[in-house]
Design a protein around this motif. Structure first.
Motif, short mmCIF file in Angstrom:
data_model
loop_
_atom_site.label_atom_id
_atom_site.label_comp_id
_atom_site.label_asym_id
_atom_site.label_seq_id
_atom_site.Cartn_x
_atom_site.Cartn_y
_atom_site.Cartn_z
N ALA A 1 0.84 -1.20 0.00
CA ALA A 1 0.00 0.00 0.00
C ALA A 1 0.87 1.25 0.00
N GLU A 2 1.96 1.23 0.74
CA GLU A 2 2.87 2.38 0.77
C GLU A 2 3.56 2.57 -0.58
N ILE A 3 4.01 1.49 -1.19
CA ILE A 3 4.66 1.57 -2.50
C ILE A 3 3.67 2.06 -3.55
N TYR A 4 2.44 1.58 -3.49
CA TYR A 4 1.42 1.98 -4.46
C TYR A 4 1.14 3.47 -4.36
N ASN A 5 0.98 3.97 -3.13
CA ASN A 5 0.69 5.39 -2.95
C ASN A 5 1.87 6.27 -3.33
N ASN A 6 3.10 5.84 -3.07
CA ASN A 6 4.28 6.61 -3.46
C ASN A 6 4.53 6.56 -4.96
N GLY A 7 3.99 5.57 -5.64
CA GLY A 7 4.20 5.43 -7.07
C GLY A 7 3.61 6.57 -7.87
N PHE A 8 2.54 7.18 -7.37
CA PHE A 8 1.94 8.29 -8.10
C PHE A 8 2.87 9.51 -8.10
N VAL A 9 3.65 9.67 -7.05
CA VAL A 9 4.56 10.81 -6.95
C VAL A 9 5.87 10.51 -7.66
N ASP A 10 6.41 9.32 -7.46
CA ASP A 10 7.74 8.98 -7.96
C ASP A 10 7.78 8.67 -9.45
N GLN A 11 6.71 8.10 -9.97
CA GLN A 11 6.73 7.65 -11.36
C GLN A 11 5.80 8.50 -12.20
N LYS A 12 6.09 8.55 -13.48
CA LYS A 12 5.22 9.29 -14.39
C LYS A 12 4.05 8.38 -14.77
N ILE A 13 2.87 8.94 -14.70
CA ILE A 13 1.66 8.16 -14.99
C ILE A 13 0.95 8.79 -16.18
N GLU A 14 0.58 7.96 -17.12
CA GLU A 14 -0.16 8.46 -18.27
C GLU A 14 -1.60 8.68 -17.83
N ASP A 15 -2.08 9.91 -17.99
CA ASP A 15 -3.43 10.17 -17.53
C ASP A 15 -4.26 10.94 -18.56
N GLY A 16 -3.86 10.94 -19.78
CA GLY A 16 -4.65 11.67 -20.75
C GLY A 16 -4.37 11.23 -22.16
N GLN A 17 -5.28 11.62 -23.04
CA GLN A 17 -5.13 11.31 -24.45
C GLN A 17 -5.62 12.51 -25.24
N LEU A 18 -4.86 12.90 -26.20
CA LEU A 18 -5.19 14.05 -27.04
C LEU A 18 -5.44 13.53 -28.45
N SER A 19 -6.64 13.75 -28.96
CA SER A 19 -7.00 13.28 -30.30
C SER A 19 -7.26 14.47 -31.21
N LEU A 20 -6.69 14.42 -32.40
CA LEU A 20 -6.88 15.48 -33.40
C LEU A 20 -7.33 14.84 -34.70
N ASP A 21 -8.11 15.62 -35.53
CA ASP A 21 -8.55 15.02 -36.80
C ASP A 21 -7.48 15.09 -37.87
N ARG A 22 -6.51 15.95 -37.72
CA ARG A 22 -5.39 15.99 -38.68
C ARG A 22 -4.10 16.25 -37.91
N GLU A 23 -3.01 16.13 -38.60
CA GLU A 23 -1.71 16.26 -37.95
C GLU A 23 -1.48 17.70 -37.48
N ALA A 24 -1.07 17.83 -36.21
CA ALA A 24 -0.83 19.16 -35.64
C ALA A 24 0.55 19.67 -36.07
N PRO A 25 0.68 20.97 -36.25
CA PRO A 25 2.00 21.53 -36.58
C PRO A 25 2.97 21.34 -35.41
N ASP A 26 4.25 21.30 -35.73
CA ASP A 26 5.27 21.10 -34.71
C ASP A 26 5.29 22.23 -33.67
N THR A 27 4.94 23.44 -34.09
CA THR A 27 4.94 24.56 -33.15
C THR A 27 3.89 24.36 -32.05
N VAL A 28 2.75 23.82 -32.43
CA VAL A 28 1.69 23.57 -31.44
C VAL A 28 2.14 22.50 -30.45
N LEU A 29 2.73 21.44 -30.96
CA LEU A 29 3.17 20.35 -30.09
C LEU A 29 4.27 20.79 -29.13
#
Length: 124
Positions: A45-73
């Motif tokens: 339980a301690e390792i699980y709770n510390n994992g949110f702070v210590d590790q990077k977690i994927e929490d989102g998705q960005l969808s576009l209908d066409r390819e975004a310009p490099d400046t926007v990214l």
């Protein structure tokens, strides 16, 4: 007839050594198992709770209908602590079927077909 009060405990252990050994091993195994679960439960339980702070977690998705310009990214990546990775794919409906094929593009520009997915509205 033997008097049960005259039994000696050492003689009883020697006579039924198998029975007492099995009981002892069963109790030892059960106590070890329960104490192991309790130790792992608290530490996990301690390792699980510390994992949110210590590790990077994927929490989102960005969808576009066409390819975004490099400046926007690059602007999006610099504005926050995020990384954007392209994942190009398209979906094709199969004829006379309720299935879709999701086709992914690799970095070399080739296309691969990983799996066929059934629509969520169709249940068997």
């Amino acid at each position: 007839m033997k008097n049960p009060l005259n039994k000696r405990i050492i003689r009883e252990f020697r006579h039924d050594i198998g029975k007492y050994l099995v009981i002892f091993l069963f109790m030892l195994l059960l106590i070890s198992l329960v104490s192991g679960f309790l130790v792992v439960d608290n530490s996990f339980a301690e390792i699980y709770n510390n994992g949110f702070v210590d590790q990077k977690i994927e929490d989102g998705q960005l969808s576009l209908d066409r390819e975004a310009p490099d400046t926007v990214l690059t602007t999006l990546e610099e504005s926050g602590d995020i990384s954007i990775y392209p994942l190009y794919y398209f979906e094709e409906n199969l004829q006379n079927s309720e299935k879709n094929i999701r086709v992914y593009s690799t970095e070399r520009g080739e296309f691969v077909v990983p799996d066929v997915w059934r629509n969520a509205c169709c249940r068997e």
